[in-house]
Design an enzyme around this catalytic site. Structure first.
Site, PDB file in Angstrom:
ATOM      1  N   GLY A 183       7.653  24.316  42.968  1.00  0.00           N
ATOM      2  CA  GLY A 183       8.437  25.442  42.489  1.00  0.00           C
ATOM      3  C   GLY A 183       9.096  25.074  41.173  1.00  0.00           C
ATOM      4  N   ILE A 185      12.053  23.837  40.370  1.00  0.00           N
ATOM      5  CA  ILE A 185      12.728  22.539  40.303  1.00  0.00           C
ATOM      6  C   ILE A 185      11.714  21.405  40.221  1.00  0.00           C
ATOM      7  CG2 ILE A 185      14.236  20.930  41.544  1.00  0.00           C
ATOM      8  CD1 ILE A 185      15.654  23.384  42.732  1.00  0.00           C
ATOM      9  N   ASP A 312      23.494  32.164  46.481  1.00  0.00           N
ATOM     10  CA  ASP A 312      22.497  31.441  47.269  1.00  0.00           C
ATOM     11  C   ASP A 312      22.740  31.542  48.770  1.00  0.00           C
ATOM     12  OD1 ASP A 312      21.365  30.707  44.893  1.00  0.00           O
ATOM     13  OD2 ASP A 312      21.848  28.573  45.044  1.00  0.00           O
ATOM     14  N   HIS A 445       8.252  41.119  12.668  1.00  0.00           N
ATOM     15  CA  HIS A 445       7.156  40.212  12.309  1.00  0.00           C
ATOM     16  C   HIS A 445       7.665  39.204  11.281  1.00  0.00           C
ATOM     17  CE1 HIS A 445       3.104  38.881  11.238  1.00  0.00           C
ATOM     18  NE2 HIS A 445       3.484  38.981   9.972  1.00  0.00           N
TER      19      HIS A 445
END
EC number: 1.8.1.4
Length: 466
Positions: A183, A185, A312, A445
């Site tokens: 993944g 990490i 988390d 650009h």
């Protein structure tokens, strides 16, 4: 003893917790943050920020080694791993110190220690040591920690078998290492150590590296990793770690059951995270937990009155910017503001390896699985003037649209600086932009961003430079 009463107490001072606290203070709430370690959480202290400092050193080292490609010369190219780590730690310290200043600026009380919860009137009582704090609203933002493989002999030991913490502060550069998990990490550490000269092997249980990314992007990245010398073992798993005096013999079993022994100096565990939900009294309060994470309703509210969960600890995606935004939604809902329930579909994911990976929304496979008739556009970095001028022209921009409505379903990139570019597509999705608006947007650009425009055009057969 009763130590204080607040409107809002946030448990955890990471990106979710401290942002929620700041927004609470801005809205007039008397606010406190409980933190057992350092403000900034894993992200600022042991995650997002210090790893990017390490990867920046690796990027500069790579450029120095290829100075001749730019008409330059460099002699006696080398590095001091102690100095690299020291710079990384200084970057981290500078930012965590800034969080402390923000707490003072907003008059937020910082309580040092580990928090537990007990029953209370409006919300659970927060217990820190012998002190008890009350609030109308308590927000869990306790984050997560590195997950380990629940098998004897595979536990990290801080010496030869590392988690991200040890991998971030090596005292010397290992000549060889193996990373378990591909993944974000795992791949970032693999990229850093390979660029610095270590022989690196990556073991992934799924059938491809970076398995959450679009399959085409994952394949492009894997090809680049192999070209750099990374050894990738997919559809494989580590069966056993056998430590010797100076090395670790890693027993890797492939999909056919064949076991190969890979001998390395260090092993890095990067198999995901586990939410910090233990030893806080959540079970006694009856807090609903699902697959190791606290369940919330999209506004941070749990099934317990006055208790909220963000970041988390509340589930994937396990990203700092997800936690911060989720915290803002939570506190603004508490304040009675008209906010939408938190959704994860517009959260970008970024991996800072070489080449970088960035994405938002549905992959091509998930868009099809969801029943969409799709149009897909692609544009390679090799067709972009800025990429060629940078000397880094290997990459791809891919866009996925709903064929009937023109909705931008997803965008996926691999190549230099795509972690900065992805935000253009994130804004597009947030504004519910269709292909028509993107086609008529003027991109400057020469920039890498022009490829974003070309990828959109390509989805409808209108690409100009391929």
């Amino acid at each position: 003893m009763s130590a204080g009463a607040f409107d809002v107490i946030v448990i955890g001072g990471g990106p979710g917790g401290y942002v929620a606290a700041i927004r609470a203070a801005q809205l007039g709430f008397k606010t406190a943050v409980v933190e057992r370690d350092n403000l900034g959480g894993i992200c600022l202290n042991w995650g997002c920020i210090p790893t990017k400092a390490l990867l920046r050193s690796a990027e500069v080292y790579h450029l120095m080694q290829n100075a001749a490609d730019f008409g330059l010369s460099a002699e006696k190219i080398g590095f001091d791993i102690e100095a690299i780590v020291q710079r990384s730690r200084k970057v981290s310290s500078r930012l965590t110190g800034g969080i402390g200043m923000l707490m003072k600026k907003h008059k937020i009380t910082v309580i040092e220690g580990s928090a537990a919860l007990d029953r209370g009137k409006d919300a659970p009582t927060v217990v820190v040591g012998k002190d008890r704090y009350t609030a109308k609203h308590v927000i869990l933002a306790t984050g997560a920690r590195a997950r380990t493989i629940p098998q004897a002999g595979l536990e990290p030991d801080g010496d030869k078998i590392w988690t991200y913490r040890e991998a971030m502060v090596p005292t010397e550069m290992p000549k060889s290492l193996l990373v378990i998990g591909s993944g974000a990490i795992g791949i970032e550490f693999a990229s850093f150590y390979r660029t610095m000269g270590a022989e690196v092997t990556v073991v992934e249980m799924m059938d491809r590296v970076l398995p959450v990314e679009d399959e085409e992007i994952s394949a492009f990245a894997a090809k680049s990793f192999k070209k750099q010398g990374l050894k990738l073992k997919v559809s494989a798993q580590v069966e056993k770690l056998e430590k010797t005096a100076k090395t670790v013999k890693v027993h890797v079993k492939d999909a056919k059951g064949k076991v190969e022994i890979v001998e390395v100096e260090k092993v890095i565990m990067a198999v995901g995270i586990a939410a910090n939900i233990e030893n806080m009294g959540l079970e006694a309060l009856g807090v609903k937990i699902d697959r190791g994470h606290v369940v919330n309703d999209g506004f941070g509210r749990t099934n317990v009155k006055g208790l909220y969960a963000i970041g988390d600890v509340a589930g994937p995606p396990w990203l700092a910017h997800k936690a911060s935004h989720e915290g803002v939604v939570c506190i603004e809902k508490i304040a009675g503001e008209n906010v939408h329930a938190f959704e994860t579909g517009n959260i970008p994911g970024c991996t800072y390896c070489h080449p970088q990976i960035a994405s938002v929304g549905l992959t091509e496979a998930k868009a099809k699985a969801a029943g969409h008739e799709i149009k897909v556009g692609r544009f390679p970095f090799v067709g972009n003037g800025k990429a060629i001028a940078l000397g880094d022209d290997q990459g791809l921009v891919k866009t996925v649209f709903d064929a009937k409505t023109g909705e931008l379903l997803g965008a996926h990139m691999v190549g230099p600086e795509v972690t900065e570019m992805i935000q253009g597509y994130v804004v597009g999705r947030q504004l519910e932009t269709t292909e028509a608006e993107l086609m008529h947007t003027v991109f400057p650009h020469p920039t890498l961003s022009e490829m974003m425009h070309e990828s959109v055009l390509d989805a409808y057969g209108r690409a100009l430079h391929i």
